[in-house]
Design a protein around this motif. Structure first.
Motif, PDB file in Angstrom:
ATOM      1  N   LEU A 185       0.687  -1.149   0.027  1.00 41.11           N
ATOM      2  CA  LEU A 185       0.044  -0.059   0.047  1.00 41.11           C
ATOM      3  C   LEU A 185       0.998   1.318  -0.003  1.00 41.11           C
ATOM      4  CD1 LEU A 185      -2.821  -1.305   2.388  1.00 41.11           C
ATOM      5  CD2 LEU A 185      -3.180  -0.662  -0.048  1.00 41.11           C
ATOM      6  N   LYS A 186       2.051   1.290   0.507  1.00 42.26           N
ATOM      7  CA  LYS A 186       2.945   2.442   0.117  1.00 42.26           C
ATOM      8  C   LYS A 186       3.242   2.542  -1.113  1.00 42.26           C
ATOM      9  CE  LYS A 186       5.203   2.028   4.955  1.00 42.26           C
ATOM     10  NZ  LYS A 186       6.594   1.663   5.517  1.00 42.26           N
ATOM     11  N   LEU A 187       3.578   1.447  -1.987  1.00 40.93           N
ATOM     12  CA  LEU A 187       3.972   1.492  -3.132  1.00 40.93           C
ATOM     13  C   LEU A 187       2.721   1.900  -4.077  1.00 40.93           C
ATOM     14  CD1 LEU A 187       6.413  -1.546  -3.547  1.00 40.93           C
ATOM     15  CD2 LEU A 187       6.955   0.912  -3.477  1.00 40.93           C
ATOM     16  N   TYR A 188       1.613   1.394  -3.757  1.00 43.60           N
ATOM     17  CA  TYR A 188       0.223   1.465  -4.505  1.00 43.60           C
ATOM     18  C   TYR A 188      -0.987   2.000  -3.619  1.00 43.60           C
ATOM     19  CZ  TYR A 188      -3.218   0.647  -8.171  1.00 43.60           C
ATOM     20  OH  TYR A 188      -4.342   0.678  -8.926  1.00 43.60           O
ATOM     21  N   PRO A 189      -0.960   2.984  -3.208  1.00 41.56           N
ATOM     22  CA  PRO A 189      -2.010   3.668  -2.058  1.00 41.56           C
ATOM     23  C   PRO A 189      -3.417   3.250  -2.388  1.00 41.56           C
ATOM     24  CG  PRO A 189      -0.139   5.194  -2.181  1.00 41.56           C
ATOM     25  CD  PRO A 189      -0.167   4.285  -3.624  1.00 41.56           C
ATOM     26  N   ASN A 190      -3.839   3.241  -3.511  1.00 36.88           N
ATOM     27  CA  ASN A 190      -5.308   3.119  -4.141  1.00 36.88           C
ATOM     28  C   ASN A 190      -5.561   1.335  -4.361  1.00 36.88           C
ATOM     29  OD1 ASN A 190      -5.817   5.718  -3.588  1.00 36.88           O
ATOM     30  ND2 ASN A 190      -5.096   6.225  -5.769  1.00 36.88           N
ATOM     31  N   TYR A 191      -4.699   0.450  -4.009  1.00 39.81           N
ATOM     32  CA  TYR A 191      -4.791  -0.912  -4.453  1.00 39.81           C
ATOM     33  C   TYR A 191      -5.667  -1.461  -3.362  1.00 39.81           C
ATOM     34  CZ  TYR A 191      -3.709  -5.620  -5.803  1.00 39.81           C
ATOM     35  OH  TYR A 191      -3.786  -6.835  -6.676  1.00 39.81           O
ATOM     36  N   LYS A 192      -7.195  -1.747  -3.925  1.00 34.81           N
ATOM     37  CA  LYS A 192      -8.459  -1.985  -3.159  1.00 34.81           C
ATOM     38  C   LYS A 192      -8.070  -3.393  -2.349  1.00 34.81           C
ATOM     39  CE  LYS A 192     -11.234  -3.526  -6.596  1.00 34.81           C
ATOM     40  NZ  LYS A 192     -12.681  -3.235  -7.389  1.00 34.81           N
ATOM     41  N   LYS A 193      -7.351  -4.364  -3.121  1.00 36.57           N
ATOM     42  CA  LYS A 193      -7.061  -5.745  -2.845  1.00 36.57           C
ATOM     43  C   LYS A 193      -6.130  -5.696  -1.473  1.00 36.57           C
ATOM     44  CE  LYS A 193      -8.889  -8.847  -6.154  1.00 36.57           C
ATOM     45  NZ  LYS A 193      -9.768  -9.340  -5.384  1.00 36.57           N
ATOM     46  N   GLY A 194      -5.327  -4.665  -1.754  1.00 38.07           N
ATOM     47  CA  GLY A 194      -4.316  -4.476  -0.738  1.00 38.07           C
ATOM     48  C   GLY A 194      -4.844  -4.182   0.638  1.00 38.07           C
ATOM     49  N   PHE A 195      -5.846  -3.438   0.637  1.00 35.52           N
ATOM     50  CA  PHE A 195      -6.847  -3.169   1.560  1.00 35.52           C
ATOM     51  C   PHE A 195      -7.394  -4.354   2.128  1.00 35.52           C
ATOM     52  CE2 PHE A 195      -6.075   1.474   0.466  1.00 35.52           C
ATOM     53  CZ  PHE A 195      -5.600   1.915   1.661  1.00 35.52           C
ATOM     54  N   ILE A 196      -8.032  -5.021   1.507  1.00 32.90           N
ATOM     55  CA  ILE A 196      -8.738  -6.252   1.797  1.00 32.90           C
ATOM     56  C   ILE A 196      -7.972  -7.285   2.433  1.00 32.90           C
ATOM     57  CG2 ILE A 196     -10.002  -8.330   0.684  1.00 32.90           C
ATOM     58  CD1 ILE A 196     -11.942  -6.378   1.028  1.00 32.90           C
ATOM     59  N   ASN A 197      -6.758  -7.483   2.114  1.00 30.23           N
ATOM     60  CA  ASN A 197      -5.945  -8.535   2.291  1.00 30.23           C
ATOM     61  C   ASN A 197      -5.144  -8.090   3.603  1.00 30.23           C
ATOM     62  OD1 ASN A 197      -5.902 -11.071   0.482  1.00 30.23           O
ATOM     63  ND2 ASN A 197      -5.778  -9.259  -0.852  1.00 30.23           N
ATOM     64  N   ARG A 198      -4.643  -6.828   3.941  1.00 37.16           N
ATOM     65  CA  ARG A 198      -4.129  -6.438   4.986  1.00 37.16           C
ATOM     66  C   ARG A 198      -5.261  -6.243   6.213  1.00 37.16           C
ATOM     67  NH1 ARG A 198      -1.742  -0.172   5.853  1.00 37.16           N
ATOM     68  NH2 ARG A 198      -4.007   0.262   5.976  1.00 37.16           N
ATOM     69  N   GLY A 199      -6.536  -5.812   5.858  1.00 33.69           N
ATOM     70  CA  GLY A 199      -7.748  -6.143   6.764  1.00 33.69           C
ATOM     71  C   GLY A 199      -7.899  -7.425   7.208  1.00 33.69           C
TER      72      GLY A 199
END
Length: 290
Positions: free
Chosen positions: A83-97
Protein backbone atom coordinates in the motif's frame (compact mmCIF):
# COMPACT_ATOMS: atom_id res chain seq x y z
CA UNK A 1 0.22 -1.05 -15.48
CA UNK A 2 -1.95 -3.89 -16.72
CA UNK A 3 -3.11 -6.39 -14.12
CA UNK A 4 -4.82 -9.76 -14.45
CA UNK A 5 -6.41 -11.21 -11.34
CA UNK A 6 -6.62 -14.98 -11.23
CA UNK A 7 -9.98 -15.65 -9.59
CA UNK A 8 -9.12 -18.83 -7.71
CA UNK A 9 -6.14 -17.55 -5.71
CA UNK A 10 -6.02 -13.86 -6.63
CA UNK A 11 -2.36 -13.74 -7.55
CA UNK A 12 -1.58 -10.51 -9.37
CA UNK A 13 0.36 -10.56 -12.64
CA UNK A 14 1.81 -7.58 -14.47
CA UNK A 15 3.22 -7.18 -17.94
CA UNK A 16 5.55 -4.19 -17.54
CA UNK A 17 9.29 -4.79 -17.74
CA UNK A 18 10.89 -4.23 -14.35
CA UNK A 19 14.35 -5.70 -14.62
CA UNK A 20 15.01 -8.93 -16.40
CA UNK A 21 16.33 -10.95 -13.45
CA UNK A 22 13.75 -9.57 -11.00
CA UNK A 23 10.95 -10.42 -13.40
CA UNK A 24 12.35 -13.89 -13.99
CA UNK A 25 12.37 -14.64 -10.26
CA UNK A 26 8.89 -13.18 -9.89
CA UNK A 27 7.43 -15.28 -12.69
CA UNK A 28 9.07 -18.40 -11.31
CA UNK A 29 7.64 -17.55 -7.89
CA UNK A 30 4.21 -17.10 -9.37
CA UNK A 31 4.39 -20.52 -11.01
CA UNK A 32 5.37 -22.10 -7.71
CA UNK A 33 2.58 -20.28 -5.90
CA UNK A 34 -0.03 -21.38 -8.41
CA UNK A 35 1.22 -24.95 -7.99
CA UNK A 36 0.78 -24.69 -4.21
CA UNK A 37 4.53 -24.69 -3.50
CA UNK A 38 4.31 -21.67 -1.24
CA UNK A 39 7.65 -21.80 0.55
CA UNK A 40 9.47 -22.02 -2.77
CA UNK A 41 7.35 -19.18 -4.11
CA UNK A 42 8.25 -16.97 -1.15
CA UNK A 43 11.96 -17.61 -1.66
CA UNK A 44 11.68 -16.56 -5.31
CA UNK A 45 9.61 -13.46 -4.46
CA UNK A 46 12.37 -12.62 -1.94
CA UNK A 47 14.95 -12.64 -4.72
CA UNK A 48 12.76 -10.53 -6.98
CA UNK A 49 12.23 -7.94 -4.25
CA UNK A 50 15.95 -7.84 -3.43
CA UNK A 51 16.68 -6.91 -7.04
CA UNK A 52 13.80 -4.48 -7.45
CA UNK A 53 11.84 -3.53 -4.38
CA UNK A 54 9.47 -0.96 -5.85
CA UNK A 55 7.04 -3.30 -7.62
CA UNK A 56 3.93 -3.63 -5.48
CA UNK A 57 2.83 -6.94 -7.00
CA UNK A 58 5.86 -8.82 -5.68
CA UNK A 59 5.15 -7.62 -2.14
CA UNK A 60 1.44 -8.32 -2.53
CA UNK A 61 1.82 -11.86 -3.82
CA UNK A 62 4.44 -12.67 -1.21
CA UNK A 63 1.94 -11.48 1.38
CA UNK A 64 -0.73 -13.75 -0.12
CA UNK A 65 1.62 -16.74 0.05
CA UNK A 66 2.52 -15.98 3.67
CA UNK A 67 -1.16 -15.61 4.57
CA UNK A 68 -1.88 -19.03 3.09
CA UNK A 69 0.82 -20.38 5.42
CA UNK A 70 -0.81 -18.58 8.39
CA UNK A 71 2.23 -16.29 8.75
CA UNK A 72 0.01 -13.27 9.26
CA UNK A 73 2.54 -11.04 11.02
CA UNK A 74 4.87 -11.32 8.04
CA UNK A 75 2.01 -11.00 5.56
CA UNK A 76 0.85 -7.82 7.27
CA UNK A 77 4.25 -6.24 6.71
CA UNK A 78 4.13 -7.16 3.01
CA UNK A 79 0.65 -5.71 2.56
CA UNK A 80 1.72 -2.51 4.30
CA UNK A 81 4.58 -2.16 1.81
CA UNK A 82 2.17 -2.95 -1.02
CA UNK A 83 0.00 0.00 0.00
CA UNK A 84 2.98 2.31 0.33
CA UNK A 85 3.83 1.56 -3.28
CA UNK A 86 0.23 1.58 -4.51
CA UNK A 87 -1.94 3.53 -2.02
CA UNK A 88 -5.16 2.97 -3.98
CA UNK A 89 -4.91 -0.79 -4.39
CA UNK A 90 -8.23 -2.03 -3.03
CA UNK A 91 -7.13 -5.67 -2.81
CA UNK A 92 -4.19 -4.52 -0.73
CA UNK A 93 -6.64 -3.08 1.79
CA UNK A 94 -8.78 -6.23 1.74
CA UNK A 95 -5.84 -8.52 2.45
CA UNK A 96 -4.24 -6.23 5.01
CA UNK A 97 -7.63 -6.09 6.72
CA UNK A 98 -7.83 -9.87 6.80
CA UNK A 99 -4.30 -10.13 8.22
CA UNK A 100 -5.23 -7.59 10.89
CA UNK A 101 -8.37 -9.56 11.68
CA UNK A 102 -6.32 -12.73 12.13
CA UNK A 103 -3.99 -10.81 14.47
CA UNK A 104 -6.96 -9.58 16.58
CA UNK A 105 -6.72 -5.97 15.36
CA UNK A 106 -10.43 -5.82 14.62
CA UNK A 107 -10.70 -2.03 14.49
CA UNK A 108 -7.78 -1.95 12.04
CA UNK A 109 -9.53 -4.56 9.91
CA UNK A 110 -12.72 -2.50 9.83
CA UNK A 111 -10.73 0.56 8.78
CA UNK A 112 -9.08 -1.34 5.92
CA UNK A 113 -12.35 -2.76 4.61
CA UNK A 114 -13.87 0.73 4.81
CA UNK A 115 -10.92 2.14 2.85
CA UNK A 116 -11.51 -0.47 0.15
CA UNK A 117 -15.16 0.58 -0.01
CA UNK A 118 -14.16 4.22 -0.35
CA UNK A 119 -12.08 3.25 -3.36
CA UNK A 120 -14.93 1.21 -4.86
CA UNK A 121 -18.48 1.69 -3.60
CA UNK A 122 -19.52 -1.50 -5.39
CA UNK A 123 -16.86 -3.74 -3.86
CA UNK A 124 -18.98 -6.63 -2.59
CA UNK A 125 -16.06 -8.50 -1.02
CA UNK A 126 -15.22 -5.52 1.17
CA UNK A 127 -18.79 -5.17 2.42
CA UNK A 128 -19.00 -8.87 3.18
CA UNK A 129 -15.70 -8.99 5.05
CA UNK A 130 -16.54 -5.86 7.03
CA UNK A 131 -19.87 -7.46 7.89
CA UNK A 132 -18.08 -10.50 9.29
CA UNK A 133 -16.03 -8.34 11.65
CA UNK A 134 -19.08 -6.35 12.72
CA UNK A 135 -20.84 -9.63 13.46
CA UNK A 136 -17.88 -10.90 15.46
CA UNK A 137 -18.02 -7.69 17.51
CA UNK A 138 -21.76 -8.19 18.08
CA UNK A 139 -22.72 -5.16 15.98
CA UNK A 140 -25.57 -6.92 14.23
CA UNK A 141 -27.24 -3.89 12.64
CA UNK A 142 -24.00 -2.79 10.96
CA UNK A 143 -23.24 -6.36 9.92
CA UNK A 144 -26.65 -6.84 8.34
CA UNK A 145 -26.39 -3.58 6.40
CA UNK A 146 -23.11 -4.79 4.91
CA UNK A 147 -24.44 -8.27 4.16
CA UNK A 148 -27.45 -6.81 2.38
CA UNK A 149 -25.20 -4.55 0.34
CA UNK A 150 -22.92 -7.44 -0.62
CA UNK A 151 -25.96 -9.50 -1.59
CA UNK A 152 -27.39 -6.67 -3.68
CA UNK A 153 -24.05 -6.49 -5.50
CA UNK A 154 -24.35 -10.15 -6.46
CA UNK A 155 -22.19 -11.88 -3.84
CA UNK A 156 -23.96 -15.24 -3.55
CA UNK A 157 -22.52 -16.31 -0.19
CA UNK A 158 -23.98 -13.17 1.39
CA UNK A 159 -27.52 -14.46 0.84
CA UNK A 160 -27.30 -16.88 3.78
CA UNK A 161 -26.18 -14.02 6.00
CA UNK A 162 -29.13 -11.91 4.83
CA UNK A 163 -31.50 -14.78 5.60
CA UNK A 164 -29.96 -15.05 9.04
CA UNK A 165 -30.41 -11.32 9.58
CA UNK A 166 -34.10 -11.71 8.74
CA UNK A 167 -34.56 -14.80 10.93
CA UNK A 168 -36.42 -13.93 14.12
CA UNK A 169 -36.89 -17.52 15.27
CA UNK A 170 -36.02 -18.09 18.90
CA UNK A 171 -34.24 -21.35 18.11
CA UNK A 172 -31.63 -19.69 15.90
CA UNK A 173 -28.09 -21.04 16.40
CA UNK A 174 -26.21 -19.23 19.15
CA UNK A 175 -23.00 -17.74 17.79
CA UNK A 176 -19.77 -17.64 19.81
CA UNK A 177 -17.11 -15.56 18.06
CA UNK A 178 -13.57 -16.37 19.17
CA UNK A 179 -11.86 -13.00 19.31
CA UNK A 180 -9.06 -13.65 21.79
CA UNK A 181 -7.73 -16.43 24.00
CA UNK A 182 -7.38 -15.32 27.60
CA UNK A 183 -7.09 -18.53 29.63
CA UNK A 184 -4.43 -21.25 29.59
CA UNK A 185 -5.16 -24.91 30.25
CA UNK A 186 -3.67 -26.14 33.52
CA UNK A 187 -2.99 -29.68 32.30
CA UNK A 188 -1.53 -31.34 29.21
CA UNK A 189 -4.66 -33.40 28.48
CA UNK A 190 -6.82 -30.46 27.40
CA UNK A 191 -7.27 -30.47 23.65
CA UNK A 192 -4.89 -33.40 23.16
CA UNK A 193 -7.37 -36.10 24.19
CA UNK A 194 -10.93 -36.87 23.12
CA UNK A 195 -11.96 -36.86 26.78
CA UNK A 196 -10.99 -33.19 27.18
CA UNK A 197 -11.69 -31.59 23.80
CA UNK A 198 -11.69 -27.91 22.88
CA UNK A 199 -15.31 -26.75 22.68
CA UNK A 200 -15.07 -24.02 20.06
CA UNK A 201 -18.77 -23.69 19.25
CA UNK A 202 -20.10 -22.03 16.12
CA UNK A 203 -18.96 -18.58 15.03
CA UNK A 204 -20.18 -16.05 12.45
CA UNK A 205 -18.57 -17.99 9.60
CA UNK A 206 -19.71 -21.43 10.80
CA UNK A 207 -18.36 -24.20 13.00
CA UNK A 208 -15.25 -25.25 11.03
CA UNK A 209 -14.31 -21.58 10.65
CA UNK A 210 -14.52 -21.20 14.43
CA UNK A 211 -12.13 -24.11 14.81
CA UNK A 212 -9.71 -22.38 12.45
CA UNK A 213 -10.18 -19.10 14.31
CA UNK A 214 -9.06 -20.85 17.50
CA UNK A 215 -6.03 -22.43 15.84
CA UNK A 216 -5.08 -19.15 14.18
CA UNK A 217 -4.80 -17.59 17.63
CA UNK A 218 -2.39 -20.23 18.92
CA UNK A 219 1.37 -19.71 19.03
CA UNK A 220 4.07 -22.18 19.98
CA UNK A 221 6.36 -21.87 23.01
CA UNK A 222 8.53 -19.35 21.11
CA UNK A 223 5.51 -17.27 20.08
CA UNK A 224 5.62 -18.49 16.46
CA UNK A 225 2.61 -19.36 14.31
CA UNK A 226 1.60 -23.03 14.22
CA UNK A 227 0.59 -24.94 11.11
CA UNK A 228 -2.51 -27.11 11.10
CA UNK A 229 -4.62 -29.35 8.90
CA UNK A 230 -7.85 -31.23 9.48
CA UNK A 231 -7.43 -34.99 9.62
CA UNK A 232 -10.90 -36.47 10.18
CA UNK A 233 -13.85 -36.61 12.55
CA UNK A 234 -14.15 -39.17 15.30
CA UNK A 235 -15.25 -39.96 18.81
CA UNK A 236 -19.02 -39.68 19.35
CA UNK A 237 -20.00 -37.92 22.54
CA UNK A 238 -23.32 -36.96 24.11
CA UNK A 239 -24.51 -33.49 23.12
CA UNK A 240 -27.90 -31.80 23.02
CA UNK A 241 -26.68 -29.97 19.92
CA UNK A 242 -25.73 -33.11 17.98
CA UNK A 243 -27.80 -35.35 15.76
CA UNK A 244 -30.02 -37.60 17.88
CA UNK A 245 -28.12 -36.50 20.98
CA UNK A 246 -24.67 -37.38 19.67
CA UNK A 247 -21.94 -35.17 18.23
CA UNK A 248 -18.49 -35.82 16.79
CA UNK A 249 -15.10 -34.26 17.37
CA UNK A 250 -12.82 -33.03 14.62
CA UNK A 251 -9.17 -34.02 14.66
CA UNK A 252 -6.51 -31.53 13.57
CA UNK A 253 -2.81 -32.15 13.18
CA UNK A 254 -0.76 -29.21 14.41
CA UNK A 255 2.90 -28.63 13.57
CA UNK A 256 4.99 -26.41 15.80
CA UNK A 257 8.45 -25.84 17.25
CA UNK A 258 9.14 -26.88 20.83
CA UNK A 259 11.26 -24.88 23.27
CA UNK A 260 14.42 -26.40 21.78
CA UNK A 261 13.39 -25.33 18.28
CA UNK A 262 12.64 -28.88 17.11
CA UNK A 263 9.63 -29.41 14.85
CA UNK A 264 6.91 -31.48 16.47
CA UNK A 265 3.42 -32.64 15.51
CA UNK A 266 0.42 -33.44 17.65
CA UNK A 267 -3.28 -34.17 17.23
CA UNK A 268 -5.88 -31.93 18.85
CA UNK A 269 -9.59 -32.61 19.29
CA UNK A 270 -12.12 -29.83 18.69
CA UNK A 271 -15.91 -29.66 18.65
CA UNK A 272 -18.06 -26.97 17.06
CA UNK A 273 -21.31 -28.43 18.39
CA UNK A 274 -20.77 -27.15 21.92
CA UNK A 275 -19.07 -24.13 23.45
CA UNK A 276 -17.02 -23.56 26.56
CA UNK A 277 -14.54 -20.69 26.48
CA UNK A 278 -11.56 -22.17 24.61
CA UNK A 279 -8.25 -22.20 26.46
CA UNK A 280 -4.68 -21.98 25.24
CA UNK A 281 -3.11 -25.43 25.01
CA UNK A 282 -0.72 -26.31 27.83
CA UNK A 283 2.80 -25.23 26.84
CA UNK A 284 1.56 -22.92 24.08
CA UNK A 285 0.89 -19.19 23.81
CA UNK A 286 -1.42 -16.84 21.93
CA UNK A 287 -0.91 -13.72 19.82
CA UNK A 288 1.00 -11.03 21.70
CA UNK A 289 1.75 -13.23 24.71
CA UNK A 290 5.33 -13.20 25.98
Amino acid sequence: MKKIILTAICWTIWTTAFGQDAQKYYEQGLEKAQAGQLEEAINLFDKSIELKGDEYVAWYNRGIAKSMLYRYEEALSDFEQTLKLYPNYKKGFINRGTARKRLTDYEGALADYSNAIQLDNNYAEAYYNRGLVYEMLDKKDSACLDYNKANDLGMKIALKKVEKCNDTAKNAIVVHPILWLTKTANNDKYGFTSEKPILAGTGPEGGPANQRAYLDLLRDAKGKTIKYKRLSSCCDYKSENGFLGLAKLDQYEITYLNEKGKEKTATVYISFYDYDEPQILFGFKTIGQK
